[in-house]
Design a protein around this motif. Structure first.
Motif, short mmCIF file in Angstrom:
data_model
loop_
_atom_site.label_atom_id
_atom_site.label_comp_id
_atom_site.label_asym_id
_atom_site.label_seq_id
_atom_site.Cartn_x
_atom_site.Cartn_y
_atom_site.Cartn_z
N VAL A 77 -13.37 44.72 91.73
CA VAL A 77 -13.23 45.83 90.78
C VAL A 77 -14.10 45.57 89.56
CG1 VAL A 77 -11.59 47.00 89.26
CG2 VAL A 77 -10.92 46.42 91.59
N GLU A 78 -14.25 44.30 89.21
CA GLU A 78 -15.06 43.95 88.04
C GLU A 78 -16.52 44.38 88.22
OE1 GLU A 78 -12.87 41.73 89.47
OE2 GLU A 78 -11.38 41.92 87.88
N ASP A 79 -17.02 44.31 89.46
CA ASP A 79 -18.39 44.76 89.71
C ASP A 79 -18.52 46.25 89.41
OD1 ASP A 79 -19.13 42.21 90.55
OD2 ASP A 79 -18.80 42.66 92.67
N PHE A 80 -17.52 47.04 89.83
CA PHE A 80 -17.52 48.48 89.52
C PHE A 80 -17.41 48.70 88.01
CE2 PHE A 80 -16.50 49.09 94.00
CZ PHE A 80 -17.20 50.25 94.29
N GLU A 81 -16.51 47.96 87.38
CA GLU A 81 -16.33 48.12 85.93
C GLU A 81 -17.62 47.83 85.18
OE1 GLU A 81 -13.04 45.45 85.19
OE2 GLU A 81 -11.56 47.07 85.41
N LYS A 82 -18.31 46.78 85.57
CA LYS A 82 -19.57 46.45 84.90
C LYS A 82 -20.59 47.57 85.08
CE LYS A 82 -23.34 43.12 84.61
NZ LYS A 82 -24.24 44.19 84.26
N ILE A 112 -19.99 50.72 85.63
CA ILE A 112 -19.55 51.88 84.85
C ILE A 112 -19.82 51.64 83.36
CG2 ILE A 112 -17.52 53.20 84.12
CD1 ILE A 112 -16.48 52.78 87.05
N LEU A 113 -19.54 50.44 82.89
CA LEU A 113 -19.83 50.12 81.47
C LEU A 113 -21.32 50.24 81.18
CD1 LEU A 113 -17.44 47.09 80.85
CD2 LEU A 113 -17.26 49.38 79.86
N ASP A 114 -22.15 49.82 82.12
CA ASP A 114 -23.60 49.96 81.93
C ASP A 114 -24.00 51.43 81.83
OD1 ASP A 114 -23.84 47.21 82.03
OD2 ASP A 114 -24.62 47.16 84.10
N ARG A 129 -22.03 53.91 80.83
CA ARG A 129 -21.53 54.41 79.55
C ARG A 129 -22.41 53.95 78.40
NH1 ARG A 129 -15.17 53.48 80.75
NH2 ARG A 129 -14.83 55.48 81.77
N ALA A 130 -22.87 52.72 78.42
CA ALA A 130 -23.75 52.22 77.36
C ALA A 130 -25.06 53.00 77.36
CB ALA A 130 -24.01 50.72 77.56
N GLU A 131 -25.52 53.33 78.54
CA GLU A 131 -26.76 54.11 78.63
C GLU A 131 -26.56 55.50 78.04
OE1 GLU A 131 -29.14 56.06 82.24
OE2 GLU A 131 -28.98 53.88 82.38
N HIS A 132 -25.39 56.12 78.31
CA HIS A 132 -25.09 57.44 77.74
C HIS A 132 -25.02 57.38 76.21
CE1 HIS A 132 -24.54 59.98 81.19
NE2 HIS A 132 -23.83 59.03 81.79
#
Length: 153
Positions: free
Chosen positions: A134-139, A141-143, A145-148
Motif C-alpha cells: 500500500v505504501e507504494d501506492f501512497e507514494k 499518489i503523494l507524488d 498530489r505534489a505535482e498538482h
C-alpha cells in the motif's frame, strides 16, 4: 534493389515520397533491363529487447493493448490510446537507438499516460513498477498530489 520481374540486380528510383509522417519512404523504381516499374517501401525498423533477451519489432498495437487494460472503465477513447502509442513511438525513435529495452518502452508510457488519466497511470505503474505494498501506492499518489500543488496558482 533487385527487379521482382526479371531479377536484374539493379533498378533506378524514379520517384520518392514520405508516408506515415516520414516513418516510411515509398519509392517508384524502374528496371533498366526489362523496363517494368515497381514500388518499394522503406521503413526504419525499431526493435524491442524483451526481458528474456528476445528481440521483436516495436508494435503500437501492443502499447495500446497494455494501456487499454489500465484504462478499463475510465473515460478514455480509442483515439486517445492511438495518440498515446504514437507519442511513445516518437519518443523512442527520437533516442536514435535501433533497439530499445522493453523497460524503456514502459517508462516512455508512464508520462503520457499520467497526462491522459491519472487513475489509469496508477494502475499501469502498479503493474509496471511492481508495487508490492500500500505504501507504494501512497507514494505514487503523494507524488501526483505534489505535482498538482506545483502547478496550482
Amino acid at each position: 534493389m533487385r527487379c521482382p520481374y526479371c531479377r536484374h540486380p539493379d533498378s533506378r528510383v524514379t520517384d520518392s515520397r514520405e508516408q506515415d509522417e516520414g516513418q516510411v519512404i515509398r519509392r517508384r523504381r524502374a528496371c533498366p533491363e526489362c523496363g517494368r516499374r515497381f514500388t518499394t517501401l522503406e521503413e526504419a525498423t525499431l526493435a524491442v529487447i524483451k526481458r528474456s533477451g528476445v528481440t521483436e519489432p516495436f508494435s503500437r498495437e501492443k502499447v495500446v493493448n497494455g494501456v487499454r487494460r489500465a484504462c478499463q472503465g475510465r473515460p478514455v477513447d480509442e483515439d486517445a490510446l492511438a495518440q498515446l502509442a504514437q507519442t511513445v513511438e516518437e519518443a523512442i525513435r527520437a533516442t536514435g537507438a535501433a533497439e530499445v529495452p522493453s523497460d524503456d518502452v514502459g517508462l516512455s508510457i508512464l508520462g503520457p499516460l499520467r497526462e491522459l488519466d491519472e487513475v489509469a497511470y496508477l494502475r499501469f505503474a502498479s503493474v509496471y513498477q511492481a508495487f508490492s505494498s500500500v505504501e507504494d501506492f501512497e507514494k505514487a499518489i503523494l507524488d501526483l498530489r505534489a505535482e498538482h500543488r506545483g502547478h496550482a496558482p
